[in-house]
Each structure stands twice: as C-alpha cells, then as structure tokens.
Design an enzyme around this catalytic site. Sequence first.
Site, PDB file in Angstrom:
ATOM      1  N   LYS A 183      31.621  27.104  45.279  1.00  0.00           N
ATOM      2  CA  LYS A 183      33.068  26.890  45.163  1.00  0.00           C
ATOM      3  C   LYS A 183      33.806  27.089  46.494  1.00  0.00           C
ATOM      4  CE  LYS A 183      36.175  26.150  41.979  1.00  0.00           C
ATOM      5  NZ  LYS A 183      35.984  25.355  40.770  1.00  0.00           N
ATOM      6  N   GLU A 185      22.909  36.186  47.813  1.00  0.00           N
ATOM      7  CA  GLU A 185      23.904  35.127  47.966  1.00  0.00           C
ATOM      8  C   GLU A 185      25.233  35.442  47.292  1.00  0.00           C
ATOM      9  OE1 GLU A 185      21.515  35.237  45.834  1.00  0.00           O
ATOM     10  OE2 GLU A 185      21.853  34.027  44.047  1.00  0.00           O
ATOM     11  N   CYS A 202      15.183  36.488  43.542  1.00  0.00           N
ATOM     12  CA  CYS A 202      15.153  36.822  42.116  1.00  0.00           C
ATOM     13  C   CYS A 202      13.974  36.117  41.433  1.00  0.00           C
ATOM     14  CB  CYS A 202      16.502  36.486  41.480  1.00  0.00           C
ATOM     15  SG  CYS A 202      16.618  37.151  39.826  1.00  0.00           S
TER      16      CYS A 202
END
Length: 464
Positions: free
Chosen positions: A320, A122, A32
């Site tokens: 996470k 991702e 990106c």
Amino acid sequence: MLTGGPESVLLADSPDLDPAILRSGLPVLGICYGMQLVTRHFGGELHKLERAEYGPAVLRVDAGSSPLFAGVPERTRVWMSHGDSVTRLPRGFAALASTERCAVAAIGDERRRIYGVQFHPEVAHTEHGKAVLENFLRRVANVPPDWAMESFVDTATEEIRARLGDARAICALSGGVDSAVAATLVARAIGERLTCVFVDHGLLRKGEAQSVLAAFRDVLHLDVRTIDARARFVRALAGVEDPERKRIIIGHEFIAVFEEAARAIPDVRFLVQGTLYPDVIESKTPQSKAGHKIKSHHNVGGLPEKMDLELLEPLRSLFKDEVRELGRVLGLPEHVVRRQPFPGPGLAVRIIGDVTEERLAIVRDADAIVREEIDAAPLDPHPWQYFAVLTPVRSVGVMGDGRTYATLVAVRAITSDDGMTADWARLPAELLERISTRIVNEVAGVNRVAYDITSKPPATVEWE
Ligand code: XMP
C-alpha cells in the site's frame, strides 16, 4: 514473494515458493513459511506448536557476526505469526536467533547464502525488519540499491503497452487509492482506450462518492461512467447478517451492475484491477499458508471469467505505501493518494448484522465524526486507518431525565504499514472523549461508544 530478477535474489513468504529455486544457487531469505520450506528442503525438522505464536515477541540475536543481523541489537522487537517451529536444523545451517517461545527464530547457511527468519521483517511492527532485509540484499546477495519508483512506472507502462497492443480496457473505480492508481497508470500507457466505471453502491462514507468522482474527472481527467446502484445494493443485502454472505452478495451484485455498464462499451478485452500484494496473499485458497481464507476479499473477483475479459493487475507486486508513492509519482492529488484504505464491500462490513438505510446512516454519521476529529488532531504517528463500527449491541443509558436503550458504536483506529499486521492506535484520552461525546450527542440511536484495543493478528482490521 519478491524477487530481484532471474539471477539475483528471492525473498519468500509464500507457499508458492518453488523448491527448485533452493537448488539454483541463488541467495534466499525464507520468511516465516519460507523458512519452514528452507528447513524441510535441506533436511531439517519442524513440529507443530501447541499454541501458535501471534503478535509481538522479543528476538534475541545469538549470532551477532552473521551478516543478516549486522547492526541489529541483541534484543529487538519482532512480529511473529506461525504455528510450526524448527526442532532440528538442516545440515550446514546455524541457529541465529530465538524468542522466548521459539527456540529457532532464524537460521542461516552463510556458505550457500541461504537464510530463514521465522518472524516477519517486512512489517512495521518488527523494529529492525528493514535492516534485516537490507542486510540480506546488500551484504548477502550483493544487490545494488538502484531501484526507484520512476523505473517502476517506465517498466509498467512498457509492459502494459506490450500486453494490450491496441486493445481497449475497462477499470472499475472503487473510490480507493488502489483502483485510482491502477487506472491512472493504465491511462498513461493507453490513453483513451481505457474507460472507467464507477458503481455507486451506497456503501461509501459520507460525501465520498461526490468528492472521489470530482477527483477522477476534474483532476485525473479519466473517462468515467457513473452508475447509481444504491437502492439495488440495499435490497440485495436485506436481512443478511453473515459477513461472508454479505461480501459474496456485494461481489455478485457489483459484477452484475458492472457487467451491464461494460456491455455498453464496445470491444473491451482487458479488465484493470488494483490488486495489491497483500490481497494476493490474503486471498490464497486452502492448502496454502493462509490455510483458510481469511475473508473473501472483494473487488471485482469473478468478472474476468464471466465477461471473457483478461485481467490486468499492474500493482500486484506492491504494498500500500508503495502504491501511494506511485500515485504521487504519477501526479495524483494528495487527498486521493492519502485516502485511507477502505474495504470493497464498504460500510456493509462495518455494520454488524443487518444492513439497512437507517443503520447505514448511523454508521456514516458516526464515521464522519471519527474521521473529522482524528484528521484534525496533531498525532504522530497519524493512525493508518480509523473508522466507526455499528454493533448490534444495545445497552442501557441515561440521557436528560430519561432512560435509553440504544446502540453501541465501536471506534477502531490502527497503526500499520500495509494492513497485513496492525496495532491499535494509542489515541489521547481527550481525543477519544471528544469522539465519544460527539457521537452520542450527534448521532441519534447511539448511547455508548467503545474503543477497540486489539492488534492484528489476532483480530483483523475490519470487524467482518
Ligand atoms: P482485514 O480486515 O482483512 O483488512 O484485516 C486488512 C486491510 O484490507 C482492507 N479490506 C479490504 N480491502 N476489499 C478491499 O479492497 C475487501 O474486501 C477488504 N476487506 C478488508 C481493510 O480495510 C484493511 O485496510
């Protein structure tokens, strides 16, 4: 930004990417914003799109022979989030893929081993994203797949010991998995020199403060001090409607309470925080790619300077799901590890408008029903996060013989991997019906329930 070590590889989606790395001869995958940096650095050109491209898109892979896209179908769903587009390729680079709105969605210079992808490989919503990352690591950078969570524990433990020496540390437990894992990891490294403080701000979900505390003390055997600050937080939030102000007030109040508690613990030098990689990205300051701060992510920001503490953030490089895996490796009980992510400012950002005891009780009760019903449903995939939001909207209804004019509760359930992007969960209609019926029947003051069908981006997960 993830790096595989000084002489291997760099994957970047960060405005902090140092262009010097692009002269180092290391293989690079710019993601990106990282692709835009690569483009500019090597002499290509970009232009600003009239309308930024957010959300899902179909990627057409043009160069099937590129090692980056080995095994990836010619058409595949990807997740986009960008406002600039490449108009001229840098010398030596080829265009490898496109989407309908983005003519150059991937570039590569095979010889120099420099690549860029405009989409986000991702995130879970990019179908073959993991394959792209794996191709880059294995086929382009030749990195051996020898990393395991156990090695993270060993390295992190050593680093913590080396950094802390015989100093003492404190950790604010929020009830969330991040601070629980951070505290357990640090306790493993320095044992009783870690003291945990649990501030009960009254903004947790139903029954949560008690169950979380029991887990910390009885199962994790952490040294925890509890402060009951419920009344104080409601007082501080009285009449405040602006989301940013709420977040800031909660942050400040938290600091004040925590500071008082910490003063009672002598000789503390370090503050442990469960900051994750997504928090690092989303709380970037202006000038950065995030450009504008999306939300003041609160946990205990501001504490270290104020209290003259050094910050220890052992989870900074993890997502996470990796933190959950780490929790399991550390032996945390499953109900702690699988606890849903929950914002630091708690239910205050799930009450649109004024936070009062009464409105807290409504959102807490509605939320408990949402959780109970979704927890009991055999869903695959199970939503990543689900909760109730109390809106300030009142609408007309009819109950029994009477007209009602009562509150609208919204239900949000999302699928996600890391909270950075999310999609709304396609819950079965019968489940939604049960949730709605129960909320309207069991929670006084609510006569209507709506289901939020917005992805992130463009919406955020939390409403405030
Ligand atoms: P948003 O609303 O920013 O949320 O799309 C992304 C994820 O982060 C959680 N969240 C927070 N977590 N402190 C936290 O620790 C915060 O201030 C905060 N705000 C949002 C949110 O629940 C979701 O999982």
